[in-house]
Design an enzyme around this catalytic site. Structure first.
Site, PDB file in Angstrom:
ATOM      1  N   LYS A 111      -7.054  -3.155  41.401  1.00 41.10           N
ATOM      2  CA  LYS A 111      -7.562  -3.026  42.774  1.00 41.10           C
ATOM      3  C   LYS A 111      -7.936  -1.582  43.075  1.00 41.10           C
ATOM      4  CE  LYS A 111      -5.911  -7.238  44.790  1.00 41.10           C
ATOM      5  NZ  LYS A 111      -5.153  -7.947  45.801  1.00 41.10           N
ATOM      6  N   LYS A 192     -10.332 -13.055  35.042  1.00 37.88           N
ATOM      7  CA  LYS A 192      -9.789 -14.169  35.836  1.00 37.88           C
ATOM      8  C   LYS A 192     -10.715 -14.464  37.018  1.00 37.88           C
ATOM      9  CE  LYS A 192      -6.875 -12.523  39.486  1.00 37.88           C
ATOM     10  NZ  LYS A 192      -6.374 -13.194  40.660  1.00 37.88           N
ATOM     11  N   LYS A 195     -11.945 -13.690  44.002  1.00 42.06           N
ATOM     12  CA  LYS A 195     -12.912 -13.445  45.062  1.00 42.06           C
ATOM     13  C   LYS A 195     -13.752 -12.204  44.753  1.00 42.06           C
ATOM     14  CE  LYS A 195      -9.412 -14.420  47.465  1.00 42.06           C
ATOM     15  NZ  LYS A 195      -8.240 -14.314  48.309  1.00 42.06           N
TER      16      LYS A 195
HETATM   17  P1  ADP Z   1      -7.854 -13.395  44.338  1.00 42.62           P
HETATM   18  O1  ADP Z   1      -7.614 -12.780  42.982  1.00 42.62           O
HETATM   19  O2  ADP Z   1      -9.035 -14.310  44.349  1.00 42.62           O
HETATM   20  O3  ADP Z   1      -7.881 -12.379  45.446  1.00 42.62           O
HETATM   21  P2  ADP Z   1      -5.183 -13.930  45.307  1.00 42.62           P
HETATM   22  O4  ADP Z   1      -4.695 -12.647  44.730  1.00 42.62           O
HETATM   23  O5  ADP Z   1      -5.301 -14.049  46.786  1.00 42.62           O
HETATM   24  O6  ADP Z   1      -6.583 -14.320  44.619  1.00 42.62           O
HETATM   25  O7  ADP Z   1      -4.226 -15.086  44.746  1.00 42.62           O
HETATM   26  C1  ADP Z   1      -3.529 -16.054  45.489  1.00 42.62           C
HETATM   27  C2  ADP Z   1      -2.732 -16.956  44.563  1.00 42.62           C
HETATM   28  O8  ADP Z   1      -3.608 -17.616  43.655  1.00 42.62           O
HETATM   29  C3  ADP Z   1      -1.725 -16.205  43.677  1.00 42.62           C
HETATM   30  O9  ADP Z   1      -0.571 -16.994  43.472  1.00 42.62           O
HETATM   31  C4  ADP Z   1      -2.466 -16.019  42.391  1.00 42.62           C
HETATM   32  O10 ADP Z   1      -1.613 -15.854  41.287  1.00 42.62           O
HETATM   33  C5  ADP Z   1      -3.269 -17.310  42.300  1.00 42.62           C
HETATM   34  N1  ADP Z   1      -4.513 -17.090  41.563  1.00 42.62           N
HETATM   35  C6  ADP Z   1      -5.510 -16.230  41.905  1.00 42.62           C
HETATM   36  N2  ADP Z   1      -6.513 -16.284  41.018  1.00 42.62           N
HETATM   37  C7  ADP Z   1      -6.151 -17.210  40.076  1.00 42.62           C
HETATM   38  C8  ADP Z   1      -6.782 -17.723  38.898  1.00 42.62           C
HETATM   39  N3  ADP Z   1      -7.974 -17.291  38.513  1.00 42.62           N
HETATM   40  N4  ADP Z   1      -6.129 -18.662  38.174  1.00 42.62           N
HETATM   41  C9  ADP Z   1      -4.912 -19.116  38.559  1.00 42.62           C
HETATM   42  N5  ADP Z   1      -4.259 -18.667  39.659  1.00 42.62           N
HETATM   43  C10 ADP Z   1      -4.861 -17.733  40.429  1.00 42.62           C
END
Ligand code: ADP
Ligand code: TRP
Length: 328
Positions: A111, A192, A195
């Site tokens: 980040k 991964k 967003k």
């Molecule tokens: P992002 O990376 O899109 O900002 P968040 O950090 O808000 O997502 O993640 C919210 C939840 O979703 C957490 O428990 C995170 O581990 C899970 N998560 C986020 N991206 C993935 C992914 N690509 N595959 C599986 N779980 C995910």
């Protein structure tokens, strides 16, 4: 088991969030565990945001969670910033963690490289607030995606350290992963799904069927003349996760075999995958539209959840203050 997890209100939910975390929340709730789920709005302040949008983002996330199947009769659903003792406990934990431990955190490094102009102290201390969120409820298990495992390890270290220094207080919570703990980006199967990868890299839960078709159509599949199969494998994994019927599972086995043999026809597989995802979320889309008509219901769920939660969190904070010698 006492289950607890949270998610940040920052933009729309995608299928990675669902398959990695939220799907498990609903399963655990329906297996009659004691469940606590919250909107991690304090955490979301560590990223760039628009204060005019924040309250809408909080309500939208709560709406989504309800539309996906969280049930306020079975789970307590609340808003992090309204429970003041989380940040209080985080302050105390700040004094138990070394800077070098936080500097190692992968999410922080990722980040920080995305928001170079805003590497704030909150972003650095993010895992400490997360540890406070979890330990203040003495949770046994935390359902999250794979990217949060490192934060859970730190949480256990903090619990252990606290217990050694001040006497047994916190359980060391374990992380609970789904069978799909890490869904990859549609545009780059080495990253991964997130967003931050841009709209075409993920499927949002609110995407309409036509958009899902387009996004899956342009998703990267096998590259390097079929040598690098990671894109295709990611799409197959997504298919498998959403194919819950017997019929769907046998379709999946066929596609998987073709993929291994190098004969998978993406012109057939991709539209089928897109349709599977669209159908899977049809009920959610309808329920969400209904709830959007009734924001007071959603607000009320959070208010009731907050009420139920604050006394429990406050009791742990008092216990901690007592152990630190702060109560005169
Ligand atoms: P992002 O990376 O899109 O900002 P968040 O950090 O808000 O997502 O993640 C919210 C939840 O979703 C957490 O428990 C995170 O581990 C899970 N998560 C986020 N991206 C993935 C992914 N690509 N595959 C599986 N779980 C995910
Ligand atoms: N860090 C989590 C994420 O990025 C959100 C979160 C905040 C969380 N506090 C938590 C998750 C406590 C589980 C438990 O998604």
């Amino acid at each position: 088991m006492r289950i607890l997890s949270g998610i940040q209100p920052s933009g729309e939910l995608h299928i990675g969030n669902y398959l990695g975390a939220i799907k498990n929340w609903i399963k655990l709730q329906n297996e009659k565990n004691e469940c606590w789920f919250f909107v991690a709005d304090y955490h979301s302040l560590t990223e760039n945001y628009n204060p005019k949008e924040k309250s809408k983002e909080i309500l939208n996330l709560a709406t989504d969670l309800l539309a996906l199947g969280l049930d306020p009769k079975k789970s307590t659903i609340f808003q992090q910033s309204q429970i003041e003792s989380h940040a209080n406990l985080a302050w105390i934990f700040n004094t138990l963690v070394r800077m070098s431990e936080l500097e190692r955190m992968t999410q922080y490094k990722d980040k920080a490289s995305i928001q170079k102009e805003n590497v704030n102290i909150g972003l650095f201390g993010y895992p400490i607030l997360m540890a406070a969120d979890i330990l203040i409820y003495k949770a046994d298990a935390v359902p999250v995606g794979e990217d949060q495992i490192q934060h859970l390890e730190l949480t256990r270290d903090i619990a252990h350290r606290f217990n050694e220094k001040f006497g047994q207080t916190f359980p060391e919570p374990k992380s609970l992963l789904t069978e799909t703990p890490r869904i990859m980006s549609l545009l780059d199967p080495t990253k991964k799904m997130s967003k931050s990868g841009g709209e075409k890299s993920y499927i949002a839960l609110t995407d309409f069927p036509e958009i899902i078709q387009e996004k899956i159509k342009s998703a990267v599949s096998d590259t390097g003349g079929g040598k690098d199969k990671r894109g295709g494998e990611n799409l197959l994994e997504i298919f498998n996760a959403f194919a819950e019927t017997k019929n769907g599972q046998s379709e999946y086995s066929n596609y998987k075999r073709y993929h291994e043999e190098g004969t998978l026809k993406y012109a057939e597989f991709k539209p089928a995958l897109a349709e599977l995802i669209s159908n899977y979320f049809a009920d959610y889309r309808a329920k969400r539209a209904e709830l959007l008509e009734n924001p007071d219901f959603v607000k009320n769920v959070l208010t009731e959840g907050n009420k139920k939660t604050s006394a429990i969190a406050e009791a742990t904070l008092q216990e901690v203050k007592q152990k630190l010698g702060l109560i005169i």
